[in-house]
Design an enzyme around this catalytic site. Sequence first.
Site, PDB file in Angstrom:
ATOM      1  N   LYS A  79      36.070  42.967  32.142  1.00  0.00           N
ATOM      2  CA  LYS A  79      36.446  44.056  33.050  1.00  0.00           C
ATOM      3  C   LYS A  79      36.800  45.277  32.234  1.00  0.00           C
ATOM      4  CE  LYS A  79      39.619  44.920  36.958  1.00  0.00           C
ATOM      5  NZ  LYS A  79      40.634  44.299  37.827  1.00  0.00           N
ATOM      6  N   SER A 154      39.566  44.365  42.785  1.00  0.00           N
ATOM      7  CA  SER A 154      38.963  45.394  41.982  1.00  0.00           C
ATOM      8  C   SER A 154      37.983  44.844  40.932  1.00  0.00           C
ATOM      9  CB  SER A 154      40.025  46.220  41.263  1.00  0.00           C
ATOM     10  OG  SER A 154      40.802  45.394  40.450  1.00  0.00           O
ATOM     11  N   SER A 178      43.005  41.002  42.944  1.00  0.00           N
ATOM     12  CA  SER A 178      41.765  41.515  42.348  1.00  0.00           C
ATOM     13  C   SER A 178      40.929  40.549  41.532  1.00  0.00           C
ATOM     14  CB  SER A 178      42.076  42.751  41.502  1.00  0.00           C
ATOM     15  OG  SER A 178      42.436  43.817  42.356  1.00  0.00           O
TER      16      SER A 178
END
Lengths: 493, 100
Positions: A79, A154, A178
């Site tokens: 990420k 996210s 997330s």
Amino acid sequence: MNLSYLAISQLHQAFLKKEISTVEIVQYYLDRIQKFDPQLNAFITICSKEAMNAARTLDAKLAQGLPVGRLAGTVMAVKDIYLTKGIQTTSASQVLKGYIPQYSSTVYQRLIDEDAITIGKTNTDTFAFGASTENSGFFTTKNPWNLNLVPGGSSGGSAAALAADLCTFALGTDTGGSIRQPASLCGVSGIKPTYGRNSRYGITAMASSFDCPGAFARTAEDLALITQITAGQDEFDATTSPEPVADYPDKLNQLSLKNLKIGLPQEYFSGSIDSEVKTLVLAAAHTHEKQGAQIIDISLPSTDLGIAVYYVLVPCEISANMARYDGLRFGQSNRDSADLLSYYLETRGQFMEPELKRRILIGTYALSAGYFDAYYLKASRVRTLIKNEFTDAFKKVDIILAPVSPTPAWPIGEKANDPLSMYLADVYTCPVNVAGLPAIALPCGFTSQNLPPIGGLPVGFQLIGNYFAEPQLFSLAHQFQQLTTYHLQYPKL
Amino acid sequence: MSTKAKITLADLEHVAKLARIKLSDQERTVFLPQLESILEYLDKLNQVDTSKISPSFQVTKFTNVFRSDVVKPSLDQKSALTQASKTHDAYFLAPKTIDK
């Protein structure tokens, strides 16, 4: 050798036995990224050169008979809020476009030290603020099961990359859901460990008392190994726990389902939950029951306050954490300004995405004179209430089982113009972050909706444990995955 | 006690200035109703009596986590300067703060 959708242990063993080289493994993923990522947009940065170089070095290490790490032969997607030394890290924001970190996140480094190879940095909502990856300052990631739908957020880029077999496992963070939510919307497994289990050092901070680094993988078994490697105290993060890290992979078959008390919180199975999601999650509970577990109804009365607590405290912490982005030491800046105040106003005004601004504004407002007691202090008290309700529940049950998202993946754009409706998507995930508990999200079925190219959208459920109950969570999750095959189904791209 | 939930344009401009963010006219127009609806939603917290409950500012049980005050190697000066848009020798260059 067919490399399709292999788990960590399969690739690692094949590499050790020299059935396949890391160079071939990396090439496999790079070919798939080239083929599918233009449609998916899971990656912001693809590290082809670095990955190939690392692969050659690793293959040479094995050829020389030198010891290799436990993740040798595996490839990870990271990420883009994790600082990766020498590799662009943007947090999916124009604020950090072009930023090359001079040091790495602790969690990332621990995995590299075990010879995992980084294939790329994945898309996310800007600075992890969001639940659909649509708030990215670059582009939206598509759900591999249906390109018109969101992958969740996210950590949507990581979840999508794994679901599309563009990596062996992926890193994410879970501040309000997330990891768990995109895992469920993309049909993969994800772990949010106990707050303080994994170090937050070297990850762009969102809400410092909520952020939890974690991972996505094909199986609970993989998640157990990844977490065992990353977890543990870090001198660079004073909130990490000295609690010893158990040998999670060793304990996968340890927890007995017979007479295990599993709590179903009634507030999570009413209200906005989609009826098919509810049916599938209850079916997952029944799977445990058939193995001898006791299903017990419990109540977490303050559940409906979770979002309000979250969306006071998190923006407040965000407003403090985002103050460092002034373009002076790192990040983009507007150097045409007349004076210092204009410089700050214009730099932050020009490069920050709307969701960044919204949350900073809410947080600044809630912390400002006259409002601090009514918002921040009040929410902090309700946080205690929510924590205590979970603690009381764990006196009656061993594990809590619950849905993750009230709905399966929804169309891109549907919630994008209504921030509040997007926030409400976190209803079943954010209370866990408010309390700081660990939770694992697993696939538990597919909706009956017939959508091209195949029928059915993934649905996930979560197992929530008491503080540092990761051994129990991994064991229960592993056993569930011995009894079901949902986690072995993949989208047809 | 009910909280004043409505946020005026003046409030928004004040808060934006505190947060050092310049908002465009369009942003002000779009954000104001969004922030208003969010703040109104947050009023839910007043449903519950918390007068006897102490606040949780974090979820661990730790306080005062110290380490020995020993100098160790950290990020070197050269690396630390590489990401700045403007530097001069070993300094980060910032806009003028004092007008002589």
